[in-house]
Design an enzyme around this catalytic site. Structure first.
Site, PDB file in Angstrom:
ATOM      1  N   CYS A  80       0.618  -1.249  -0.020  1.00  0.00           N
ATOM      2  CA  CYS A  80      -0.111   0.009  -0.042  1.00  0.00           C
ATOM      3  C   CYS A  80       0.716   1.222   0.033  1.00  0.00           C
ATOM      4  O   CYS A  80       0.576   2.210  -0.955  1.00  0.00           O
ATOM      5  CB  CYS A  80      -0.972   0.092   1.187  1.00  0.00           C
ATOM      6  SG  CYS A  80      -0.134   0.249   2.916  1.00  0.00           S
ATOM      7  N   HIS A 116      -1.605   1.172   7.254  1.00  0.00           N
ATOM      8  CA  HIS A 116      -2.373   1.508   5.710  1.00  0.00           C
ATOM      9  C   HIS A 116      -2.175   2.824   5.383  1.00  0.00           C
ATOM     10  O   HIS A 116      -2.308   3.845   6.196  1.00  0.00           O
ATOM     11  CB  HIS A 116      -3.721   0.872   5.674  1.00  0.00           C
ATOM     12  CG  HIS A 116      -4.299   0.793   4.269  1.00  0.00           C
ATOM     13  ND1 HIS A 116      -3.688   0.200   3.239  1.00  0.00           N
ATOM     14  CD2 HIS A 116      -5.591   1.418   3.933  1.00  0.00           C
ATOM     15  CE1 HIS A 116      -4.039   0.268   2.132  1.00  0.00           C
ATOM     16  NE2 HIS A 116      -5.284   0.774   2.250  1.00  0.00           N
ATOM     17  N   ASP A 131      -7.685   4.411  -3.307  1.00  0.00           N
ATOM     18  CA  ASP A 131      -6.837   3.414  -2.917  1.00  0.00           C
ATOM     19  C   ASP A 131      -6.468   2.443  -3.846  1.00  0.00           C
ATOM     20  O   ASP A 131      -7.204   1.444  -4.304  1.00  0.00           O
ATOM     21  CB  ASP A 131      -7.564   2.858  -1.612  1.00  0.00           C
ATOM     22  CG  ASP A 131      -6.606   1.909  -0.759  1.00  0.00           C
ATOM     23  OD1 ASP A 131      -5.368   1.726  -1.360  1.00  0.00           O
ATOM     24  OD2 ASP A 131      -7.005   1.290   0.175  1.00  0.00           O
TER      25      ASP A 131
END
Length: 304
Positions: A80, A116, A131
């Site tokens: 991520c 995250h 995202d």
């Protein structure tokens, strides 16, 4: 703020297979441009943990130049903080307004610590969650930051955003954005992660990255994984997923999943990365997994 050069931006857009003039579309139809680039990015830039297993140093840089070299020059992806950092720089280079924030992933024992990263992009005065680095249950499109907003996923799956208090909050006035997924009508909503609106700096993500790439209990340290989305015949909209996880390759289109291949050795897994994802590991990188619990050196891992 860091941006890529015009030449780098062109190379990135060519790498993800984006057609058209992104700079012009970003000014004329910014949401359409953002959506299209996200779709192409997620189909071409894998969400993966390979460098934590197939490299001698097993360290991940978040510097935009290092990420550009890894993704565009070497055809890799990342987890991520890597892919969302790269994507943020790309969007900023196209004159989008955005900032990055931290989130906490929900696991069997509840929310973990800050682990995250997502981007919040403003388009025509409206903010969107963007995202490109959460995996098979991540949002596939820009999602408006609106309490109760529901949006489509793959097949019958749906996502939802809520702005609400968490059980963990000691202060009853605290709120966070909670992202949940439901696999089909009548199925329960399952919380995936929450995030805040406070902007995180590069230094914040460096701290988060250090733990995520080194802690023995980190999902990415424990698991060899690589995945990307599959686009429709027009190469515009996501319709499925291609996933390598530990010792299998799985393909999902809509609600239908099938195991494409079981991987019983390191050589088979290395070959699968090349065949399915176009990722070529050097002999040195291939050898670096020896001695790790994640290696497939003596037969099937037994995980499904």
């Amino acid at each position: 703020m860091y941006t890529y050069t015009a030449e780098q931006l062109t190379r990135y857009l060519e790498h993800i297979g984006y057609r058209g003039d992104a700079r012009q579309l970003a000014s004329q139809d910014p949401l359409g441009c953002l959506t299209s680039i996200q779709h192409h990015h997620m189909a071409r830039v894998p969400f993966e943990s390979l460098s934590l297993h197939y490299s001698r140093h097993r360290l991940l840089s978040l510097h935009p130049e290092d990420l550009f070299g890894k993704v565009v020059d070497r055809g890799r992806g990342g987890y991520c903080m890597e892919v969302n950092t790269l994507f943020a720089v790309v969007l900023r280079s196209l004159a989008f307004t955005l900032y990055s924030v931290g989130g906490r992933v929900n696991g069997p024992g509840g929310y973990k610590g800050w682990d995250h990263m997502v981007n919040i992009v403003t388009v025509d005065g409206r903010r969107y969650l963007v995202d490109v680095g959460f995996g098979s249950r991540g949002p596939l499109h820009p999602v408006p930051l609106e309490h109760g907003c529901e949006f489509p996923g793959l097949g019958q799956a749906r996502g939802r955003l809520e702005y609400r208090r968490l059980e963990e909050h000691a202060d009853p006035g605290q709120r966070a954005w909670v992202y949940s997924v439901r696999e089909g009508e009548g199925r329960p909503w399952r919380t995936q992660y929450h995030f805040v609106e406070t902007e995180f700096t590069a230094a914040d993500f460096e701290v988060m990255n250090l733990r995520t790439m080194t802690a023995p209990q980190s999902f990415f340290v424990q698991n060899v994984m690589c995945m990307c989305t599959l686009l429709d015949d027009q190469e515009e909209n996501p319709v499925g997923l291609l996933i390598l996880h530990r010792d299998y390759i799985k393909r999902q289109v809509g609600d239908v999943s099938e195991i494409m291949e079981r991987l019983e050795s390191e050589q088979q897994r290395v070959d699968a990365l090349k065949r399915y994802f176009g990722i070529v590991l050097s002999p040195e990188d291939q050898a670096s997994i020896r001695g790790l619990a994640s290696g497939l050196l003596t037969g099937p891992s037994g995980h499904a």
